[in-house]
Motif scaffolding. Structure first.
Motif, mmCIF file in Angstrom:
data_model
loop_
_atom_site.group_PDB
_atom_site.id
_atom_site.type_symbol
_atom_site.label_atom_id
_atom_site.label_comp_id
_atom_site.label_asym_id
_atom_site.label_seq_id
_atom_site.Cartn_x
_atom_site.Cartn_y
_atom_site.Cartn_z
ATOM 1 N N VAL A 1 0.899 -1.079 0.003
ATOM 2 C CA VAL A 1 0.288 0.134 0.068
ATOM 3 C C VAL A 1 0.947 1.172 -0.036
ATOM 4 C CG1 VAL A 1 -1.728 1.416 1.376
ATOM 5 C CG2 VAL A 1 -1.866 -0.975 1.133
ATOM 6 N N GLY A 2 1.923 1.341 0.891
ATOM 7 C CA GLY A 2 2.769 2.469 1.012
ATOM 8 C C GLY A 2 3.360 2.736 -0.519
ATOM 9 N N SER A 3 3.852 1.434 -1.088
ATOM 10 C CA SER A 3 4.736 1.728 -2.094
ATOM 11 C C SER A 3 4.070 2.025 -3.232
ATOM 12 C CB SER A 3 5.457 0.442 -2.737
ATOM 13 O OG SER A 3 4.554 -0.625 -2.926
ATOM 14 N N THR A 4 2.578 1.727 -3.342
ATOM 15 C CA THR A 4 1.710 2.308 -4.212
ATOM 16 C C THR A 4 1.428 3.580 -4.204
ATOM 17 O OG1 THR A 4 0.374 0.204 -4.105
ATOM 18 C CG2 THR A 4 -0.615 1.909 -4.978
ATOM 19 N N MET A 5 1.391 4.261 -3.100
ATOM 20 C CA MET A 5 1.269 5.658 -3.184
ATOM 21 C C MET A 5 2.373 6.453 -3.428
ATOM 22 S SD MET A 5 -1.820 6.327 -2.547
ATOM 23 C CE MET A 5 -1.945 4.945 -3.581
ATOM 24 N N ILE A 6 3.545 5.945 -3.350
ATOM 25 C CA ILE A 6 4.808 6.566 -3.788
ATOM 26 C C ILE A 6 5.022 6.417 -5.187
ATOM 27 C CG2 ILE A 6 7.341 6.402 -3.644
ATOM 28 C CD1 ILE A 6 7.233 5.416 -0.713
#
Length: 754
Positions: free
Chosen positions: A196-201
């Motif tokens: 999820v975090g990498s998707t936003m980045i």
């Protein structure tokens, strides 16, 4: 036919109606013999369906039956939604018209996926693993981007600008498979959080590069464009970080109505999305950031969270997936030409690039291979972001009549969305199953033999919901055991009226608990003594502990503990938690725990520590322990082993008489927890006798929790139903203090008269 005839003409007699119906039937069967083509129904007049009511009915039918059919075929439900959209869309059987409802509900569903992802992020794990988030975010963005750009410019003969646009599309991804993770309860899993975090980045980097590409067209590529773009992003983040938390705390503190809270949360989501679009970013990024900001105000096990997930998964997210399917034209694969190679190229790059990044991160972070599978599945789907970026490219004119995105690229991206959604869903489903099965195999013997069953004695409606929320936060959801709500009624002349009030109160609690999918047993009990009534119910339901409120009505009993609390905790050796909440539970930001020396040697040490750790974890707030160093060491060891994501802090407290000093550091959004031992136990102190007066003097208006832990032995063995007498113990020390207080009051009263 007879009914139709009578319906057309009210003045028609029964005989004439029968004659009309008979002739009509003869004509119906006879005419096709001579004119076969005249009366054949022409279905083209009925499809595509444009009636909003029928469109909504068909969509709901798809949402209802697609999971059933896909379950029989062992295909992820999400794939069924997308395929159903392909079949009913204009490129399939042309059953439904893609009207404005798909645009509206689809956009809501797209926002909902990202909002839920932010809302269910483990923020503490994100803080502790921020370097991993950044590394995986850069990998999952730049690995597909570099591969796409290299192949697009060399093998596909795309221009550099078109290759950059295509690389941005492949660098981003949409969490289409996130509902699968939610269904398996893996929202807090490290692989999910990283994905999820990498998707936003990746999405943020892609949108920034797209903005740069758009800025090179027309007059938008100068320094002024970039300064304005940076200013908009800074202003957008500042508004979200500063304004939304304050507005949320204010609203949740004053309004507890379920509908109002849900509407408020939805409004925040759309406001954030609109602000993101105003900053030349995509609305999905704003929805995700709104979820991150509201994360700590909406506990994962709260009724509000349950409503948000339910409505999204039941309606908005399926609507979005069906709408995506309706955009996909599978026929272009069979039209020949260059389109097939474009589709194969995009599907390969979109999947391989994301998979390579996921497995590289998995190896680098030394995570299990099944976590790498889950990361690959979650990050390999392209949907919302890809569509948004393609639309940007379709508006950029390279020369008169020619646009950056041609038909082949558009069709290739749309078909790629279908295949990557299918691949992502299948991989995520399989890896989630493996992780859950592995975790179940590791379930400890202690957990399986846990005797947890919480009893909630309730009387006052203003306290009952807060107690229920505390119980929901501290229970073990893996055991999935229900709660027991109890209302004790005195056997006096007001018994019938009080019984009816008790039933209404318990019914309201059952509704609130069901909103969190928590089962609840209830009982309105008649007793001659409240304390003994609770004890008998405790024995009947085989409960493990009690959570009850500290009384707030001084006109009923001027004593701190009320009429029966002392009799209850002195006559029961199981854990009892007294709670007083002065503000909503989900607005608390810190739990402060005063631990007496030698508390680690008591029988109930692990039970109360486990309950407080769950409370802190579900509220995502800090927990601060005031204790001696030897107690701190055991508390730290337990939390690191069982609850590593809990933000625990420790301060040394040598003596119990430091409580007045601790009160000076209490804020309104803190809750103070006192661990109190009963008389005769190893951690008991005479200073406990002064606790009621210290609380009234120093902790007035503060949220409190007083815990009497489990003790060795069982005082209930000597108690029977034939022994309803009320016994209340009072120490000689307390009696002496009361006598001094009376003398002091009498002396002051005498001076006033003089």
């Amino acid at each position: 036919m007879l009914c139709i005839a009578l319906g057309f003409d009210k003045n028609l007699t029964l005989e004439k109606a029968k004659s009309f119906a008979f002739c009509s039937l003869i004509r119906f069967f006879a005419l096709p013999l001579h004119q076969e083509t005249t009366y054949m129904p022409d279905l083209s007049h009925y499809f595509p369906i444009g009636n909003p009511t029928l469109i909504f009915f068909v969509v709901l039918s798809i949402i209802l039956f697609a999971p059933i059919i896909m379950g029989k075929l062992r295909i992820p439900h999400i794939v069924g939604m997308v395929l159903a959209g392909v079949l009913v869309g204009k490129y399939g059987f042309d059953i439904l018209e893609r009207d404005s409802s798909f645009e509206l509900f689809g956009k809501v569903g797209m926002y909902y996926i990202m909002f839920l992802a932010g809302l269910e992020m483990d923020m503490e794990s994100m803080r502790k693993s921020k370097n991993q988030f950044i590394v995986f975010g850069l990998l999952t963005a730049f690995v597909p981007f570099v591969i796409t750009y290299a192949i697009a410019t060399t093998l596909m003969d795309y221009t550099h600008t078109a290759s950059v646009l295509l690389g941005c599309i492949m660098a981003s991804n949409t969490l289409v498979a996130y509902p699968i993770v939610c269904r398996y309860g893996l929202q807090q899993h490290p692989a999910t959080a990283l994905s999820v975090g990498s998707t936003m980045i990746a999405l943020f980097l892609s949108l920034t590069m797209i903005a740069a590409v758009a800025g090179t067209f027309g007059s938008g590529g100068g320094m002024a464009f970039w300064l304005l773009f940076i200013f908009k992003i800074v202003a957008f983040c500042a508004i979200l970080i500063v304004a939304i938390p304050r507005a949320t705390r204010w609203f949740l503190h004053r309004y507890s109505d379920a509908v109002m809270q849900y509407i408020f949360v939805l409004s925040i989501m759309f406001l954030s999305a609109a602000l993101a679009e105003a900053a030349n970013l995509e609305g999905i990024l704003g929805a995700f950031l709104a979820g991150l900001i509201l994360n700590r105000y909406i506990p994962r096990l709260s009724p509000l969270m349950n409503r948000i997930e339910f409505i999204g998964n039941a309606l908005f997210i399926p609507y979005f997936l069906i709408g995506v399917g309706m955009l996909i034209n599978v026929r272009v694969l069979f039209m020949g030409g260059n389109i097939l190679w474009v589709v194969l190229f995009m599907v390969f790059v979109g999947t391989f690039g994301k998979a390579l990044a996921a497995y590289l991160a998995c190896i680098h972070f030394r995570m299990p291979l099944r976590s790498g599978h889950l990361m690959c599945g979650l990050t390999s789907a392209h949907a919302a972001g890809a569509i948004a970026m393609v639309m940007v490219g379709m508006r950029l004119e390279t020369s008169p009549g020619h646009y950056l995105v041609d038909d082949n690229m558009l069709n290739g991206v749309v078909i790629m969305i279908l295949f990557t959604c299918i691949i992502s869903s299948v991989i995520t489903e399989r890896s989630a199953k493996r992780i859950v099965l592995k975790d179940q195999a590791r379930t400890s013997i202690e957990e399986r033999h846990d005797d947890e069953k919480i009893l909630l004695p309730v009387k006052y409606p203003e306290l009952a919901e807060g107690l229920l929320n505390v119980a929901i936060m501290v229970r073990n959801p893996k055991l999935n055991r229900g709660l027991v709500a109890l209302n004790i009624v005195y056997d006096d002349s007001h018994r019938p009226e009080n019984q009816e009030k008790g039933r209404r109160l318990l019914d309201s609690l059952v509704k609130t608990a069901s909103a969190s999918e928590v089962r609840m047993q209830t009982q309105v009990r008649i007793a001659a003594n409240i304390a003994n009534g609770i004890k008998h119910a405790f024995k009947e339901f085989d409960a493990s502990e009690i959570i009850m409120g500290l009384h707030i009505h001084k006109e009923i009993s001027p004593k701190f503990w009320g009429e029966f609390a002392q009799s209850l905790y002195n006559g029961l050796n199981r854990q009892i938690i007294f709670v007083r909440l002065t503000r909503p539970l989900n607005t608390l930001r810190c739990i402060k725990v005063a631990v007496p020396s030698r508390a680690e040697f008591e029988a109930g040490f692990i039970r109360w520590l486990e309950r407080l750790a769950r409370l802190a974890g579900n509220l995502e707030c800090r927990i601060l322990f005031y204790a001696r160093e030897e107690s701190q060491a055991l508390i730290r060891e337990y939390l690191q082993a069982r609850h590593p994501s809990v933000r625990a802090e420790y301060e040394t407290m040598e003596h119990w008489n430091e409580l007045p000093h601790l009160a000076q550091r209490m804020n309104d959004d803190h809750i103070m927890v006192f661990i109190i031992s009963r008389k005769g136990n190893i951690s008991y102190k005479t200073a406990f006798e002064k606790l009621p007066k210290e609380i009234e003097q120093f902790y007035s208006g503060k949220s409190l929790m007083i815990i009497f832990p489990d003790q060795h032995g069982d005082r209930m063995d000597s108690m029977t139903f034939a022994e309803p007498q009320h016994q209340e113990e009072e120490s000689a020390y307390q009696g002496f203090l009361d006598w001094l207080e009376k003398k002091k009051r009498a002396l002051l009263h005498g001076k006033k008269k003089q």
